[in-house]
Design a protein around this motif. Structure first.
Motif, PDB file in Angstrom:
ATOM      1  N   SER A  66       1.445  -7.292  31.878  1.00  0.00           N
ATOM      2  CA  SER A  66       0.977  -6.502  30.733  1.00  0.00           C
ATOM      3  C   SER A  66       0.650  -7.414  29.556  1.00  0.00           C
ATOM      4  N   LEU A  67       1.396  -8.538  29.415  1.00  0.00           N
ATOM      5  CA  LEU A  67       1.050  -9.517  28.372  1.00  0.00           C
ATOM      6  C   LEU A  67      -0.341 -10.088  28.620  1.00  0.00           C
ATOM      7  N   ASN A  68      -0.624 -10.341  29.885  1.00  0.00           N
ATOM      8  CA  ASN A  68      -1.952 -10.817  30.271  1.00  0.00           C
ATOM      9  C   ASN A  68      -3.024  -9.808  29.914  1.00  0.00           C
ATOM     10  N   ALA A  69      -2.725  -8.539  30.159  1.00  0.00           N
ATOM     11  CA  ALA A  69      -3.685  -7.484  29.832  1.00  0.00           C
ATOM     12  C   ALA A  69      -3.951  -7.469  28.334  1.00  0.00           C
ATOM     13  N   LEU A  70      -2.912  -7.722  27.533  1.00  0.00           N
ATOM     14  CA  LEU A  70      -3.068  -7.704  26.079  1.00  0.00           C
ATOM     15  C   LEU A  70      -3.798  -8.942  25.571  1.00  0.00           C
ATOM     16  N   ASN A  71      -3.411 -10.113  26.070  1.00  0.00           N
ATOM     17  CA  ASN A  71      -3.941 -11.370  25.518  1.00  0.00           C
ATOM     18  C   ASN A  71      -5.183 -11.895  26.223  1.00  0.00           C
TER      19      ASN A  71
END
Ligand code: ADP
Ligand code: MG
Length: 320
Positions: free
Chosen positions: A183-188
């Motif tokens: 989900s961090l990847n999806a955000l950043n």
């Protein structure tokens, strides 16, 4: 380092890129303006977006992520129009020159530009609060851009990937928790769905990219098309990162989250059989989540037919 040296370092870093691009600029960075040739039979698709520090990203976000996301946000607009990326312009305002930060920023930008095969054709560099404006230009065959206004009753509503992950990462971050990696990847590091957008030309009846939340953006598509839609909560994908949430909580992230940069499109029933092949060809999950109906507005329905009320206004920078 001076403004001139900053611009020069960009020019050097990006100099090799144009060779790998399909439509190299006639005249790129370095003159008063760029000269670009639009091939016969094509139309130019142009989109611009600004990302401001502490509004669109945390100031301590890695510079490479800030750069990659800034470009991806604009690429996502090209994707939703079914366009092939061609050129982009970078207008950046920086509070000060931090060499390490600048190098990382350029690397993140170059990596994203390379994978999309889009050339940096110009821009502007100023001193001020950190803010990045990217104008991306792409090409479509004449009359073949994917638009918001073509949905018709009976069409299926399809969404790519997993909306809600970015919103979940943001919520975790704001709560001081560590967000799960995907989900961090999806955000950043959102990935513009360029391949999917192009594959949808001539197939999808309407398309929009999901930046402000699925229900809000689907709402824009419905308004433009002059019809309504029914979305079924039971057909929303359940990514592992969100699986532990109470169903209503999960739906809220998925339908009203934002920052997803997925594509939401409508598909005439006769093309429904092509979805598995489209998904395989693009390597992107595709989920049928509902259908277009006559009338207006978006209805979100549970398995038992009960309507769920969901805030679907989307993000508004000026809302009090
Ligand atoms: P001008 O004074 O004519 O606006 P600039 O000094 O701003 O010229 O820019 C010189 C050249 O460098 C132009 O071709 C411009 O497009 C390019 N340029 C400046 N800043 C950037 C940037 N951040 N990214 C890409 N190109 C840039
Ligand atoms: Mg200038």
């Amino acid at each position: 380092m001076s403004e001139f040296e900053l611009i020069n370092s960009l020019k050097e870093k990006f100099s090799g890129l144009s060779q790998s691009c399909e439509h190299p600029a006639v005249l790129g960075m370095g003159d008063d303006a760029a000269v670009l040739a639009v091939p016969g039979g094509k139309q130019l698709v142009v989109s611009t977006d600004t990302l401001v520090s502490e509004v669109h990203f945390f100031a301590d976000t890695a510079a490479a992520d800030i750069a990659a996301k800034s470009l991806s946000v604009s690429l996502s607009d090209l994707a939703s129009m079914g366009a092939e990326p061609a050129w982009f312009f970078l207008a950046i305002s920086l509070p000060e020159i931090d060499l390490g930060w600048w190098e990382d920023f350029c690397d993140g930008l170059l990596e994203t530009a390379r994978s999309a095969k889009i050339e940096l054709a110009g821009g502007d560099t100023t001193q001020g609060p950190l803010s990045i404006t990217i104008t991306a230009m792409g090409l479509v065959d004449e009359g073949h851009a994917l638009r918001r206004d073509g949905a018709r009753p009976g069409d299926l509503v399809v969404v790519s990937g997993n909306p809600g992950l970015a919103a979940w990462a943001l919520q975790q971050k704001l709560a001081g928790e560590t967000a799960p990696e995907q989900s961090l990847n999806a955000l950043n590091r959102p990935q513009a769905r360029l391949k999917l957008g192009r594959a949808l030309v001539g197939v999808a009846s309407a398309c929009i990219d999901v930046s402000d939340g699925l229900s809000a953006d689907l709402g824009h598509l419905l308004t433009a098309s002059g019809c309504g839609a029914e979305i079924f909560t039971g057909q929303l994908p359940i990514p592992t990162e969100l699986a532990h949430l109470d169903a209503r909580d999960r739906w809220a992230r998925q339908l009203a989250g934002g920052d997803d940069y997925e594509l939401c499109f409508t598909l005439p029933g006769m093309y429904a059989g092509q979805l598995p092949a489209l998904s395989q060809e693009t390597g992107i999950e595709l989920h049928i989540i509902g259908k277009i109906v006559a009338g207006t507005g978006l209805k979100i329905l549970q398995d038992d037919g009960q309507e769920v009320s969901m805030p679907n206004a989307g993000f508004d920078h000026f809302r009090k």
